[in-house]
Design an enzyme around this catalytic site. Structure first.
Site, PDB file in Angstrom:
ATOM      1  N   SER A 255       0.833  -1.194   0.000  1.00 43.43           N
ATOM      2  CA  SER A 255       0.000   0.000   0.000  1.00 43.43           C
ATOM      3  C   SER A 255       0.866   1.241   0.000  1.00 43.43           C
ATOM      4  O   SER A 255       2.047   1.202   0.363  1.00 43.43           O
ATOM      5  CB  SER A 255      -0.897   0.025   1.238  1.00 43.43           C
ATOM      6  OG  SER A 255      -0.101   0.327   2.363  1.00 43.43           O
ATOM      7  N   LYS A 256       0.226   2.301  -0.387  1.00 44.33           N
ATOM      8  CA  LYS A 256       0.920   3.576  -0.427  1.00 44.33           C
ATOM      9  C   LYS A 256       1.354   3.964   0.988  1.00 44.33           C
ATOM     10  O   LYS A 256       2.448   4.464   1.201  1.00 44.33           O
ATOM     11  CB  LYS A 256      -0.046   4.615  -0.984  1.00 44.33           C
ATOM     12  CG  LYS A 256       0.574   5.962  -1.176  1.00 44.33           C
ATOM     13  CD  LYS A 256      -0.444   6.924  -1.722  1.00 44.33           C
ATOM     14  CE  LYS A 256       0.078   8.331  -1.580  1.00 44.33           C
ATOM     15  NZ  LYS A 256      -0.956   9.325  -1.737  1.00 44.33           N
TER      16      LYS A 256
END
Ligand code: GLU
Length: 513
Positions: A255-256
């Site tokens: 994920s970011k």
């Protein structure tokens, strides 16, 4: 209720990639896009790009552009779109009203406070905390009265009350069953009139004629409710295929938030990846080839791909943030390296050009009079390279006089013999006499020179490599000399004393420092 498969030979296959633009395109999203794209290509269907931008605050134009650029760069061309979900909000609301009119949904006037009290009581009594369907039983007069008083309401979907279940056959997770009694009468429109994502997504899929929803596993929890919406709207549910998650080595979802820029498609572009190599790598994260094959051309991949080949186990992105050795999964690098080594050199040359422009070592003659030399040299040096960056870094000595010398190589190959600082300039004098600068003539001169000194040719050759290319290893030295050319080789061999001095200074500095 059962969603049925489509006949892929007769039905017009339509799939979509439907990102919520809350950041750049990351490799998990790219993988979903790739699976959709491959499936469409394989079945001569339509691949749609739909931007699910109803979360206005988080959907910035930058992130929308980032997604479009990422898909463009990967070569995942879409046939329709981009459609923007936010343009269809009125349609989503109308669909909800239609569900109310047809008796599939109802207005619920319960306040948040009332719901909280009920929820707490249910929890205390260890009963189901589902909404108790109070407003489902309101008479039309009661509803009209509440509306006349201006009491705000949400719209809830009427889940069937009889025994039964939603069934569907997920192409990855297999048959799934969700009992009606386990589904709450869920909200589809908020009290401010805005539709919920669950509804918008289904209504858009119906309008876009989507036959197969290929999406992340986190969509699985929505699917039974979405199938109910489909059926209530009189539409045939699509086939669902949910992709397992992509985790890093520490088992964290990619994920970011956790991985930052390191998992963006842009990052790979900036680090000298070939778009197709990234596609090839990502497709293997979760999809198993029948014969464990790892390298595919575009046509081969389209031909080989099937949803059935996607496994249920979470796939592992073999990488730990902060590992100084690799900036990505070594497998990604090895796939990229394969393509760098084997693609027609003209295809490689365009990207190398960009790299050289960035590195300030591009010579316009590489597109003109020096074209043949440029291509032959790229071909010579590419065999050990992993990314386009390597051409401008490890390969810099072929294209510029200003190139770094690997200190390891210097220590190992040049410092080994103090005498080399006399020998190499002497060798330069001999080499200067060579008329026809070929692989054979340079080899002959070097071997005779080593014989004269009674040292192994390898000692001379390794030192030449370091002084001429800055590297410890590389292609056959005589090919290297031919590519770099007589004048430059002679000059670099003569410059060995300066290199000694420079090296000594920098070692002294590092001792002092
Ligand atoms: N917008 C959703 C997401 O980015 C996609 C869900 C779907 O594909 O149905 O997760």
């Amino acid at each position: 209720m059962q969603s049925q498969d489509y006949d892929k030979t007769k039905d017009n296959i339509r799939v979509r990639f439907a990102p919520s633009p809350t950041g750049y395109l990351h490799i998990g999203g790219a993988r979903t896009a790739i699976y959709n794209w491959l499936f469409a290509k394989k079945h001569k269907g339509v691949f749609i790009l739909r931007i699910e931008d109803t979360d206005i605050e988080r959907s910035t134009t930058d992130s929308i552009q980032g997604i479009i650029d990422g898909l463009d760069w990967l070569g995942l061309n879409w046939d329709e779109g981009p459609y923007f979900q936010s343009k269809y909000i009125e349609e989503h609301k109308k669909a909800a009203m239609r569900l109310v009119e047809t008796g599939h949904a109802y207005k619920c006037f319960c306040t948040k406070e009332e719901l909280d009290v009920k929820r707490k009581a249910a929890l205390a009594a260890k009963q189901s905390v589902q909404y108790d369907r109070t407003c489902r039983r309101l008479t039309s007069e009661a509803i009209a009265a509440k509306e006349a008083q201006g009491i705000p309401y949400v719209i809830r979907f009427k889940v069937p009350e009889q025994q039964g279940a939603v069934y569907f056959n997920d192409s990855v997770y297999g048959p799934i069953e969700k009992q009606y009694q386990d589904i709450e009468d869920f909200v589809i429109v908020r009290s401010d009139g805005s539709p919920l994502y669950l509804l918008s997504n289904a209504v858009d899929d119906i309008r876009d004629g989507i036959t197969h929803v290929i999406r992340g596993q986190d969509g699985l929890a929505n699917t039974p409710r979405q199938i109910l919406i489909y059926e209530a709207l009189g539409a045939r549910p699509p086939v669902f295929a949910h992709m397992p998650l992509t985790l890093d080595l520490k088992k964290r979802k990619i994920s970011k938030r956790t991985h930052g820029e390191l998992v963006s498609v842009q990052f790979y572009r900036d680090h000298g990846f070939l778009p197709w190599a990234l596609v090839n790598y990502l497709v293997l994260l979760g999809w198993h080839t029948p014969d464990d094959r790892e390298i595919f051309s575009r046509e081969e991949l389209i031909d080989a791909f099937s949803l059935e080949g996607i496994g249920r186990a979470n796939s592992i992105f073999n990488y730990t943030p902060g590992d100084p050795k690799f900036f990505t999964d070594p497998k990604a690098l090895s796939i990229n390296s394969h393509f760098l080594r084997t693609l027609p050199i003209e295809e490689i040359a365009e990207s190398v050009k960009e790299e050289f422009i960035t590195a300030g070592i591009w010579d316009p003659a590489y597109d003109g009079t020096k074209r043949q030399w440029f291509l032959a040299t790229l071909d010579l040096i590419r065999s050990r390279f992993h990314t386009f960056k390597d051409f401008a870094d490890m390969g810099r000595a072929y294209f510029s006089e200003d190139f770094p010398v690997d200190p390891k190589a210097f220590k190992k190959n040049v410092l080994k013999h103090e005498d080399l600082k006399d020998w190499l300039p002497q060798l330069a004098d001999r080499m200067e006499q060579i008329d026809a600068w070929t692989v054979e003539t340079t080899e002959e001169v070097i071997r005779v020179f080593a014989q004269g000194l009674e040292v192994k040719p390898g000692i001379i050759i390794n030192a030449i490599r370091t002084v001429v290319t800055g590297q410890l290893a590389g292609p056959g030295i005589f090919d290297v000399l031919k590519a770099i050319g007589k004048d430059r080789v002679v000059k670099r061999l003569r410059g060995v004393r300066e290199l000694f001095t420079k090296h000594r200074e920098s070692s002294l500095q590092s001792i002092k420092g």
